[in-house]
Design an enzyme around this catalytic site. Structure first.
Site, PDB file in Angstrom:
ATOM      1  N   GLU A  84      68.671 -10.270 -74.846  1.00 13.31           N
ATOM      2  CA  GLU A  84      70.095 -10.035 -74.995  1.00 13.31           C
ATOM      3  C   GLU A  84      70.725  -9.485 -73.729  1.00 13.31           C
ATOM      4  OE1 GLU A  84      69.130  -7.670 -78.326  1.00 13.31           O
ATOM      5  OE2 GLU A  84      69.466  -5.812 -77.254  1.00 13.31           O
ATOM      6  N   CYS A  97      74.967  -5.441 -68.984  1.00 11.16           N
ATOM      7  CA  CYS A  97      73.623  -4.873 -69.155  1.00 11.16           C
ATOM      8  C   CYS A  97      72.679  -6.045 -69.446  1.00 11.16           C
ATOM      9  CB  CYS A  97      73.689  -3.896 -70.332  1.00 11.16           C
ATOM     10  SG  CYS A  97      72.103  -3.213 -70.785  1.00 11.16           S
ATOM     11  N   CYS A 104      58.675  -5.581 -74.477  1.00  6.08           N
ATOM     12  CA  CYS A 104      58.233  -4.635 -73.443  1.00  6.08           C
ATOM     13  C   CYS A 104      56.895  -4.054 -73.861  1.00  6.08           C
ATOM     14  CB  CYS A 104      59.256  -3.517 -73.264  1.00  6.08           C
ATOM     15  SG  CYS A 104      58.799  -2.358 -71.950  1.00  6.08           S
ATOM     16  N   CYS A 108      57.700   2.825 -75.584  1.00  3.64           N
ATOM     17  CA  CYS A 108      58.334   4.139 -75.743  1.00  3.64           C
ATOM     18  C   CYS A 108      58.648   4.349 -77.228  1.00  3.64           C
ATOM     19  CB  CYS A 108      59.594   4.232 -74.895  1.00  3.64           C
ATOM     20  SG  CYS A 108      59.224   4.038 -73.143  1.00  3.64           S
ATOM     21  N   CYS A 111      62.177   3.267 -78.924  1.00  4.89           N
ATOM     22  CA  CYS A 111      62.822   2.069 -78.388  1.00  4.89           C
ATOM     23  C   CYS A 111      62.550   0.842 -79.257  1.00  4.89           C
ATOM     24  CB  CYS A 111      62.342   1.820 -76.959  1.00  4.89           C
ATOM     25  SG  CYS A 111      62.992   0.289 -76.259  1.00  4.89           S
ATOM     26  N   GLY A 159      63.179  -4.788 -71.809  1.00  7.69           N
ATOM     27  CA  GLY A 159      62.111  -4.909 -70.829  1.00  7.69           C
ATOM     28  C   GLY A 159      62.146  -3.858 -69.742  1.00  7.69           C
ATOM     29  N   GLU A 160      61.022  -3.764 -69.036  1.00 10.43           N
ATOM     30  CA  GLU A 160      60.890  -2.812 -67.941  1.00 10.43           C
ATOM     31  C   GLU A 160      60.987  -3.597 -66.622  1.00 10.43           C
ATOM     32  OE1 GLU A 160      60.677   0.434 -67.075  1.00 10.43           O
ATOM     33  OE2 GLU A 160      60.368  -0.398 -65.080  1.00 10.43           O
ATOM     34  N   SER A 213      64.331   6.807 -66.716  1.00  8.04           N
ATOM     35  CA  SER A 213      64.326   7.237 -68.115  1.00  8.04           C
ATOM     36  C   SER A 213      63.380   8.415 -68.254  1.00  8.04           C
ATOM     37  CB  SER A 213      63.862   6.071 -68.996  1.00  8.04           C
ATOM     38  OG  SER A 213      64.783   5.013 -68.882  1.00  8.04           O
ATOM     39  N   LEU A 214      63.912   9.610 -68.121  1.00  9.06           N
ATOM     40  CA  LEU A 214      63.049  10.800 -68.150  1.00  9.06           C
ATOM     41  C   LEU A 214      62.774  11.223 -69.593  1.00  9.06           C
ATOM     42  CD1 LEU A 214      61.578  12.621 -66.167  1.00  9.06           C
ATOM     43  CD2 LEU A 214      63.561  14.144 -66.167  1.00  9.06           C
ATOM     44  N   HIS A 215      63.813  11.537 -70.335  1.00 12.49           N
ATOM     45  CA  HIS A 215      63.758  11.783 -71.783  1.00 12.49           C
ATOM     46  C   HIS A 215      63.003  13.029 -72.230  1.00 12.49           C
ATOM     47  CE1 HIS A 215      65.708   8.000 -72.009  1.00 12.49           C
ATOM     48  NE2 HIS A 215      64.640   7.251 -71.860  1.00 12.49           N
ATOM     49  N   ASN A 290      70.167   5.732 -80.458  1.00 11.41           N
ATOM     50  CA  ASN A 290      70.645   4.648 -81.325  1.00 11.41           C
ATOM     51  C   ASN A 290      69.570   4.337 -82.354  1.00 11.41           C
ATOM     52  OD1 ASN A 290      73.271   3.419 -80.716  1.00 11.41           O
ATOM     53  ND2 ASN A 290      72.408   3.308 -78.646  1.00 11.41           N
ATOM     54  N   CYS A 333      70.186  -1.463 -76.939  1.00 12.53           N
ATOM     55  CA  CYS A 333      68.933  -2.046 -76.466  1.00 12.53           C
ATOM     56  C   CYS A 333      67.987  -2.585 -77.549  1.00 12.53           C
ATOM     57  CB  CYS A 333      68.217  -0.948 -75.663  1.00 12.53           C
ATOM     58  SG  CYS A 333      66.621  -1.368 -75.029  1.00 12.53           S
TER      59      CYS A 333
END
Ligand code: SAH
Ligand code: SF4
Length: 358
Positions: A84, A97, A104, A108, A111, A159-160, A213-215, A290, A333
């Site tokens: 997408e 985006c 992926c 994570c 995700c 994806g990464e 993307s630390l999180h 989300n 995402c």
């Protein structure tokens, strides 16, 4: 094809390499994909191209328009899978985006794309095709023929990107090339969960804007949320980030931080995060989680997000909170593509059930 390969192709034809530049202008700037319409190429060259080459456009499964102006496309990626791209219009700019992989592998915990697993890398054509499609179908800015709708591109779809380095870097080069979309380095952002060796390579080869993307502010929690952390822990990741930043003086790295209720959103976490990032070329973007079907997480309440943001600001960190857009079209995402593959899985399940009862 990247410019260098196109030039090699023309040389192989016994033609001058500058035809590559003409062809690129037709495809990216004028949106022309029929060789016959490329009137500044000779008739014989057009014929040669028709016989040996093809310009393939992405296949669109669906387009979803949100009431807030956000547009989301699902692109066919084979075997019942989809990727997408989401267009987010804002005053003065239009951000697209885009996706870099089908699924992926990095898994994570929060995700929807990670939950689908990894299928394959997108090709250079499939990556740039997302931008091509958006620019060709969205109205031009201010009805000015020259100005494409997409002014900024972020690799924050599925994806990464740094796990598909081979195709992502040529795509970045096409986005910033004057023969492609002519976007400035500042307007193209790669987001990564932290594949450290590729961060160094990217800094050397294509110094675009950069988001991480630390999180989580410590390794114990990040190991759980972003499993690649077990391979490249926070200290190693941050050192690579500061190296990257040193190659782009006066530019900051954005640290993305998804707000998960009761998991990483307390003031203690904010303080730990500030200890890592204060007085560094860093800014923080808080992303309200989300939710998607099957997840064990929930979004932090608004007051927790606000308090977290305030604490980071008190500690001197520029901090913003991402506004949620396109909720009515599952714009976040991996969500919509997730539904497509769920449907495919369901269909396969139905078939197995039918076979079992037959
Ligand atoms: N793989 C890259 C880029 C794609 S994800 C990366 O991880 O950075 C883009 C951003 O969306 C990342 O910061 C990612 O962590 C975040 N994200 C993924 N799932 C999310 C969700 N359910 N809610 C909010 N943000 C999410
Ligand atoms: Fe992959 Fe990024 Fe999702 Fe992690 S957050 S699973 S790296 S797409």
């Amino acid at each position: 094809m990247p410019q260098g390969k196109l030039e090699a192709l023309f040389t192989e034809f016994g033609e001058k390499p500058f035809h590559a530049r003409q062809l690129m202008r037709w495809v990216y700037q004028r949106g022309v994909t029929d060789f016959d319409e490329m009137t500044d190429l000779s008739k014989s060259l057009r014929q040669r191209l028709r016989e040996t080459a093809a310009i393939e456009l992405p296949t669109i499964i669906s387009q979803h328009d949100s009431v807030d102006g956000t547009v989301k496309w699902l692109f066919e990626s084979g075997f019942g899978q989809a990727v997408e791209a989401v267009f987010i219009p804002e005053p003065g700019r239009g951000t697209l985006c885009i996706s870099s992989q089908v699924g992926c592998a990095l898994d994570c915990a929060f995700c929807a794309t990670g939950a689908q697993g990894f299928n394959r890398n997108l090709t250079l054509a499939e990556i740039v095709g997302q931008v091509w499609h958006a620019n060709q179908t969205l109205p031009r800015r201010d009805n000015d023929d020259a100005d494409f709708a997409v002014t900024n591109v972020v690799f924050m779809g599925m994806g990464e990107p740094l796990a598909n380095y081979r195709n992502v870097v040529p795509a970045l080069q096409l986005l910033i090339s004057d023969l492609g979309y002519g976007l400035s380095h500042r307007r193209v952002t790669v987001s990564t969960s932290g594949i450290v060796p590729q961060i160094d390579r990217l800094g050397d080869e294509c110094n675009v804007a950069f988001a991480v993307s630390l999180h989580a502010p410590n390794n114990a929690l990040r190991d759980e949320l972003v499993p690649i952390n077990k391979m490249h822990p926070i200290e190693e990741l941050l050192v690579a980030c500061w190296r990257y930043a040193a190659k782009r003086p006066s530019r900051h790295i954005t640290f993305e931080y998804v707000m998960l209720d009761g998991v990483n959103d307390t003031l203690r976490h904010a303080d730990e995060l500030a200890d890592l990032l204060a007085n560094r070329p860093a800014k923080v973007n808080l992303i309200p989680f989300n939710p998607f079907t099957g997840t064990r997480f929930t979004r932090s309440p608004d007051d927790a997000i606000l308090a977290f943001q305030e604490r980071l600001r008190e500690r001197g960190l520029v901090t913003t909170t991402r506004r949620t857009r396109g909720d009515d079209i599952d714009a976040a995402c991996g969500q919509l593509a997730g539904k497509v593959s769920d449907r495919v899985r369901n269909r396969l399940g139905d078939k197995k059930r039918r076979m079992a009862t037959a």
